[in-house]
Motif scaffolding. Sequence first.
Motif, PDB file in Angstrom:
ATOM      1  N   ARG A   1       5.522   5.709  13.713  1.00  0.00           N
ATOM      2  CA  ARG A   1       5.359   4.548  14.407  1.00  0.00           C
ATOM      3  C   ARG A   1       3.983   4.192  15.109  1.00  0.00           C
ATOM      4  NH1 ARG A   1       9.509   2.080  17.240  1.00  0.00           N
ATOM      5  NH2 ARG A   1      11.570   2.574  16.772  1.00  0.00           N
ATOM      6  N   LYS A   2       3.104   5.332  15.322  1.00  0.00           N
ATOM      7  CA  LYS A   2       1.963   4.998  15.624  1.00  0.00           C
ATOM      8  C   LYS A   2       0.875   4.628  14.677  1.00  0.00           C
ATOM      9  CE  LYS A   2      -1.640   7.662  18.476  1.00  0.00           C
ATOM     10  NZ  LYS A   2      -2.056   8.932  19.206  1.00  0.00           N
ATOM     11  N   ALA A   3       1.161   5.338  13.383  1.00  0.00           N
ATOM     12  CA  ALA A   3       0.371   5.011  12.164  1.00  0.00           C
ATOM     13  C   ALA A   3       0.597   3.493  11.816  1.00  0.00           C
ATOM     14  CB  ALA A   3       0.625   5.808  10.995  1.00  0.00           C
ATOM     15  N   ALA A   4       1.760   2.908  12.137  1.00  0.00           N
ATOM     16  CA  ALA A   4       2.335   1.586  11.642  1.00  0.00           C
ATOM     17  C   ALA A   4       1.752   0.556  12.682  1.00  0.00           C
ATOM     18  CB  ALA A   4       3.869   1.411  11.760  1.00  0.00           C
ATOM     19  N   ASN A   5       1.544   0.853  14.046  1.00  0.00           N
ATOM     20  CA  ASN A   5       0.852   0.166  14.940  1.00  0.00           C
ATOM     21  C   ASN A   5      -0.457   0.185  14.744  1.00  0.00           C
ATOM     22  OD1 ASN A   5       3.241  -0.711  16.600  1.00  0.00           O
ATOM     23  ND2 ASN A   5       3.028   1.196  17.745  1.00  0.00           N
ATOM     24  N   HIS A   6      -1.088   1.249  14.417  1.00  0.00           N
ATOM     25  CA  HIS A   6      -2.388   1.248  14.176  1.00  0.00           C
ATOM     26  C   HIS A   6      -2.904   0.210  12.927  1.00  0.00           C
ATOM     27  CE1 HIS A   6      -6.377   2.910  14.164  1.00  0.00           C
ATOM     28  NE2 HIS A   6      -6.624   3.033  12.844  1.00  0.00           N
ATOM     29  N   TYR A   7      -2.069   0.568  11.971  1.00  0.00           N
ATOM     30  CA  TYR A   7      -2.148  -0.317  10.752  1.00  0.00           C
ATOM     31  C   TYR A   7      -2.148  -1.849  11.086  1.00  0.00           C
ATOM     32  CZ  TYR A   7      -1.397  -1.895   5.867  1.00  0.00           C
ATOM     33  OH  TYR A   7      -1.471  -2.780   4.696  1.00  0.00           O
ATOM     34  N   LEU A   8      -0.986  -2.327  11.722  1.00  0.00           N
ATOM     35  CA  LEU A   8      -0.943  -3.627  12.020  1.00  0.00           C
ATOM     36  C   LEU A   8      -2.200  -4.162  12.863  1.00  0.00           C
ATOM     37  CD1 LEU A   8       2.768  -3.669  13.187  1.00  0.00           C
ATOM     38  CD2 LEU A   8       2.008  -4.630  10.998  1.00  0.00           C
ATOM     39  N   GLN A   9      -2.592  -3.420  13.852  1.00  0.00           N
ATOM     40  CA  GLN A   9      -3.764  -3.660  14.546  1.00  0.00           C
ATOM     41  C   GLN A   9      -5.015  -3.772  13.680  1.00  0.00           C
ATOM     42  OE1 GLN A   9      -3.906  -1.154  17.974  1.00  0.00           O
ATOM     43  NE2 GLN A   9      -2.424  -2.067  18.802  1.00  0.00           N
ATOM     44  N   LEU A  10      -5.308  -2.756  12.945  1.00  0.00           N
ATOM     45  CA  LEU A  10      -6.663  -2.779  12.058  1.00  0.00           C
ATOM     46  C   LEU A  10      -6.493  -3.900  11.087  1.00  0.00           C
ATOM     47  CD1 LEU A  10      -8.777  -0.441  11.535  1.00  0.00           C
ATOM     48  CD2 LEU A  10      -7.546   0.243   9.722  1.00  0.00           C
ATOM     49  N   ASN A  11      -5.299  -4.392  10.499  1.00  0.00           N
ATOM     50  CA  ASN A  11      -5.222  -5.574   9.730  1.00  0.00           C
ATOM     51  C   ASN A  11      -4.966  -6.493  10.232  1.00  0.00           C
ATOM     52  OD1 ASN A  11      -5.848  -4.129   6.753  1.00  0.00           O
ATOM     53  ND2 ASN A  11      -4.303  -2.861   7.925  1.00  0.00           N
TER      54      ASN A  11
ATOM     55  N   ALA B   1       1.085  -1.161  -0.188  1.00  0.00           N
ATOM     56  CA  ALA B   1      -0.017  -0.180   0.205  1.00  0.00           C
ATOM     57  C   ALA B   1       0.828   1.247   0.093  1.00  0.00           C
ATOM     58  CB  ALA B   1      -1.044  -0.136   1.245  1.00  0.00           C
ATOM     59  N   HIS B   2       0.252   2.351  -0.269  1.00  0.00           N
ATOM     60  CA  HIS B   2       0.904   3.816  -0.167  1.00  0.00           C
ATOM     61  C   HIS B   2      -0.057   4.776   0.294  1.00  0.00           C
ATOM     62  CE1 HIS B   2      -0.922   4.049  -4.065  1.00  0.00           C
ATOM     63  NE2 HIS B   2      -0.956   5.530  -3.971  1.00  0.00           N
ATOM     64  N   ASN B   3       0.713   5.859   0.771  1.00  0.00           N
ATOM     65  CA  ASN B   3      -0.229   6.833   1.445  1.00  0.00           C
ATOM     66  C   ASN B   3      -1.317   6.581   2.311  1.00  0.00           C
ATOM     67  OD1 ASN B   3       1.483   8.699   0.029  1.00  0.00           O
ATOM     68  ND2 ASN B   3       0.307   8.708  -1.776  1.00  0.00           N
TER      69      ASN B   3
ATOM     70  N   VAL C   1       7.207  -3.964   6.262  1.00  0.00           N
ATOM     71  CA  VAL C   1       8.207  -3.007   6.040  1.00  0.00           C
ATOM     72  C   VAL C   1       7.301  -1.631   5.881  1.00  0.00           C
ATOM     73  CG1 VAL C   1      10.386  -1.906   4.952  1.00  0.00           C
ATOM     74  CG2 VAL C   1       9.964  -4.443   5.156  1.00  0.00           C
ATOM     75  N   PHE C   2       7.527  -0.647   6.966  1.00  0.00           N
ATOM     76  CA  PHE C   2       7.171   0.768   6.663  1.00  0.00           C
ATOM     77  C   PHE C   2       8.193   1.907   6.284  1.00  0.00           C
ATOM     78  CE2 PHE C   2       4.499  -1.846   9.767  1.00  0.00           C
ATOM     79  CZ  PHE C   2       3.343  -1.572   9.265  1.00  0.00           C
ATOM     80  N   VAL C   3       7.775   2.355   5.098  1.00  0.00           N
ATOM     81  CA  VAL C   3       8.944   3.052   4.360  1.00  0.00           C
ATOM     82  C   VAL C   3       8.501   4.499   4.465  1.00  0.00           C
ATOM     83  CG1 VAL C   3      10.420   3.453   2.355  1.00  0.00           C
ATOM     84  CG2 VAL C   3       9.551   0.994   2.953  1.00  0.00           C
TER      85      VAL C   3
ATOM     86  N   GLY D   1      -0.975  10.253  11.638  1.00  0.00           N
ATOM     87  CA  GLY D   1       0.131   9.968  11.282  1.00  0.00           C
ATOM     88  C   GLY D   1      -0.256   9.317   9.686  1.00  0.00           C
ATOM     89  N   GLU D   2       0.966   9.304   8.958  1.00  0.00           N
ATOM     90  CA  GLU D   2       0.819   8.800   7.507  1.00  0.00           C
ATOM     91  C   GLU D   2       2.022   7.732   6.932  1.00  0.00           C
ATOM     92  OE1 GLU D   2       1.245  10.267   2.693  1.00  0.00           O
ATOM     93  OE2 GLU D   2       0.924  11.527   4.315  1.00  0.00           O
ATOM     94  N   LEU D   3       1.521   6.851   6.461  1.00  0.00           N
ATOM     95  CA  LEU D   3       2.788   5.731   6.114  1.00  0.00           C
ATOM     96  C   LEU D   3       2.785   5.816   4.374  1.00  0.00           C
ATOM     97  CD1 LEU D   3       1.194   2.801   7.691  1.00  0.00           C
ATOM     98  CD2 LEU D   3       3.212   4.195   8.646  1.00  0.00           C
ATOM     99  N   ASP D   4       4.205   6.357   4.041  1.00  0.00           N
ATOM    100  CA  ASP D   4       4.421   6.417   2.633  1.00  0.00           C
ATOM    101  C   ASP D   4       4.239   5.126   2.051  1.00  0.00           C
ATOM    102  OD1 ASP D   4       4.818   9.304   2.990  1.00  0.00           O
ATOM    103  OD2 ASP D   4       7.004   9.189   3.140  1.00  0.00           O
ATOM    104  N   LEU D   5       4.724   4.185   2.307  1.00  0.00           N
ATOM    105  CA  LEU D   5       4.795   2.888   1.634  1.00  0.00           C
ATOM    106  C   LEU D   5       4.647   1.824   2.517  1.00  0.00           C
ATOM    107  CD1 LEU D   5       7.601   3.341  -1.093  1.00  0.00           C
ATOM    108  CD2 LEU D   5       5.144   3.150  -1.564  1.00  0.00           C
ATOM    109  N   VAL D   6       3.921   0.857   2.289  1.00  0.00           N
ATOM    110  CA  VAL D   6       3.789  -0.322   3.248  1.00  0.00           C
ATOM    111  C   VAL D   6       4.144  -1.545   2.169  1.00  0.00           C
ATOM    112  CG1 VAL D   6       2.258  -1.895   4.653  1.00  0.00           C
ATOM    113  CG2 VAL D   6       1.859   0.569   4.575  1.00  0.00           C
TER     114      VAL D   6
END
Length: 108
Positions: free
Chosen positions: A73-83, A24-26, A45-47, A32-37
Amino acid sequence: MTTGQEAEQLARTYLEKQGLEYVAHNVRYPFGELDLVMRHQDFWVFVEVKFRTNTQFGGALQAIRPKQIQRIRKAANHYLQLNKINAPCRFDVLAIDGLQINWLQGCF
């Protein structure tokens, strides 16, 4: 290259050539925002992609600040939990200064 979107596309292409799989991207959240997953072997990998046309006011790597790292970091943790992902992850930076690409793995 003139835009952040172009830099992110270049980063994605570069990382795919290095063996990473695009996910994924953006990915945006209010905090927070994750540019690339991406995926790399067993890792999520969160880039963070940083782009500078020149280094007159500091290079792309110098543009990363502690508060931004916290938001990523907060956005990545949320992404991992959400998914519902329970797997190791890492945080990479792909810095583009003009035409030079620097990929730093496991930065923070």
